[in-house]
Design a protein around this motif. Structure first.
Motif, PDB file in Angstrom:
ATOM      1  N   GLU A 183      28.584 -56.420  33.293  1.00 23.58           N
ATOM      2  CA  GLU A 183      28.806 -55.079  32.734  1.00 23.58           C
ATOM      3  C   GLU A 183      29.706 -54.257  33.641  1.00 23.58           C
ATOM      4  OE1 GLU A 183      26.236 -51.156  31.260  1.00 23.58           O
ATOM      5  OE2 GLU A 183      25.217 -53.050  31.748  1.00 23.58           O
ATOM      6  N   ASN A 184      29.436 -54.317  34.925  1.00 18.71           N
ATOM      7  CA  ASN A 184      30.279 -53.594  35.874  1.00 18.71           C
ATOM      8  C   ASN A 184      31.670 -54.222  35.940  1.00 18.71           C
ATOM      9  OD1 ASN A 184      30.928 -51.674  37.814  1.00 18.71           O
ATOM     10  ND2 ASN A 184      30.208 -52.948  39.512  1.00 18.71           N
ATOM     11  N   ALA A 186      33.403 -55.448  33.637  1.00 18.91           N
ATOM     12  CA  ALA A 186      34.229 -55.012  32.514  1.00 18.91           C
ATOM     13  C   ALA A 186      34.906 -53.668  32.770  1.00 18.91           C
ATOM     14  CB  ALA A 186      33.379 -54.933  31.245  1.00 18.91           C
ATOM     15  N   SER A 187      34.336 -52.868  33.678  1.00 22.25           N
ATOM     16  CA  SER A 187      34.885 -51.534  33.928  1.00 22.25           C
ATOM     17  C   SER A 187      35.714 -51.443  35.207  1.00 22.25           C
ATOM     18  CB  SER A 187      33.754 -50.510  33.995  1.00 22.25           C
ATOM     19  OG  SER A 187      32.888 -50.788  35.092  1.00 22.25           O
ATOM     20  N   VAL A 188      35.643 -52.470  36.041  1.00 19.59           N
ATOM     21  CA  VAL A 188      36.370 -52.433  37.308  1.00 19.59           C
ATOM     22  C   VAL A 188      37.836 -52.787  37.070  1.00 19.59           C
ATOM     23  CG1 VAL A 188      36.640 -53.578  39.535  1.00 19.59           C
ATOM     24  CG2 VAL A 188      34.374 -52.890  38.753  1.00 19.59           C
ATOM     25  N   ARG A 189      38.733 -51.962  37.551  1.00 20.44           N
ATOM     26  CA  ARG A 189      40.161 -52.171  37.334  1.00 20.44           C
ATOM     27  C   ARG A 189      40.912 -52.596  38.595  1.00 20.44           C
ATOM     28  NH1 ARG A 189      38.461 -52.634  33.199  1.00 20.44           N
ATOM     29  NH2 ARG A 189      38.800 -51.447  31.280  1.00 20.44           N
TER      30      ARG A 189
END
Length: 222
Positions: A183-184, A186-189
Motif C-alpha cells: 500500500e505504501n 503504491a504512493s512512494v514516488r
C-alpha cells in the motif's frame, strides 16, 4: 555483450556533446555532471580528456561518479588537470554485514582513505552515496554509516532509503518474507521520502521518516 568487452564513448565524442549543451544553455551552464562510473577505468580516455576539456571549458568544472579502487595517483591527477571538482562514489553502509547483504563492494578502509586523501590533495571534493533502511538494518548500523563518513572526512553524503527494485535479488528476498508494504509502495514516488519495508521498530521508523532532515546533524555532531 561479449565477455571481456567494454564499450565506452570516446573523449572527443563526449566533448562534442558538452559543446552542444553549451549552445543550448548558454550562460546558465555552470557544471557538467556524469552519471557514469566507468570513466575512471580508462586512463587513455582520461589522458585525452585532460588534454581537450580544459581548452574548451577552462572555467566550467565537472563532477562524476567513480569506483574507489580505480582512483590511483595518475587517475586523480588527470581528473584535477581536466577540471573535476567533485567525485561521487558508493559507500552504501557503515556496516560490513549490510554491505555484504546488499552485495555491494566492501572496500577496505585503507583503500577508501587513500582515495579520499588523493582527492583532497588535488582539491577535489568527495560525496558518498549511502543507503538506509535496508531490511534487517538496526538503529546502530544506520548511525554507524554517518559516523564512518564523518571519520573518513567525506565532504558530503547523499542518503537514500532502500527500495526493493523488481528483478533484483533483494526484491525477491523481501517478497519471499512478505516485507514489502504494498500500500505504501503504491504512493512512494522516490527513494528519499519513506520506507516501504515492514518490520522496523519505532526507533528505526522515527529515524527513517526524518533522515533527510537530520543526516547533516548526524555527520556534524560525530
Amino acid at each position: 555483450s561479449q565477455p571481456g568487452f567494454l564499450r565506452m564513448r570516446g573523449a572527443d565524442d563526449l566533448l562534442a556533446e558538452c559543446v552542444r549543451y553549451r549552445e543550448i544553455c548558454g550562460d546558465a551552464l555552470k557544471l557538467f555532471c556524469w552519471g557514469d562510473d566507468m570513466a575512471v577505468m580508462s586512463k587513455p580516455f582520461l589522458r585525452r580528456w585532460a588534454e581537450i576539456y580544459p581548452k574548451e571549458f577552462p572555467s566550467t568544472p565537472f563532477a562524476l561518479n567513480a569506483t574507489l579502487n580505480f582512483l590511483d595517483d595518475e587517475v586523480v591527477e588527470l581528473l584535477a588537470q581536466a577540471g573535476c571538482n567533485l567525485v561521487k562514489f558508493g559507500l552504501e553502509s557503515g556496516s560490513a554485514r549490510l554491505r555484504k547483504f546488499m552485495r555491494r563492494p566492501d572496500y577496505k578502509e585503507e583503500v577508501v582513505k587513500e582515495a579520499l586523501d588523493r582527492l583532497a590533495r588535488h582539491g577535489i571534493n568527495s560525496r558518498a552515496y549511502v543507503i538506509v533502511g535496508c531490511p534487517t538494518e538496526t538503529r546502530e548500523e544506520l548511525l554507524s554509516t554517518f559516523s564512518l563518513a564523518a571519520d573518513l572526512g567525506i565532504d558530503t553524503v547523499r542518503p537514500s532509503i532502500f527500495f526493493p527494485y523488481p528483478g533484483t535479488p533483494l526484491h525477491t528476498w523481501c517478497v519471499e518474507r512478505e516485507l514489502i508494504d504494498w500500500e505504501n509502495l503504491a504512493s512512494v514516488r522516490n527513494y528519499y521520502s519513506s520506507t516501504v519495508i515492514r518490520g522496523f521498530d519505532g526507533d528505526m521508523l522515527f529515524l527513517l521518516d526524518r533522515i533527510m532532515d537530520i543526516y547533516p546533524i548526524l555527520m556534524n555532531t560525530h
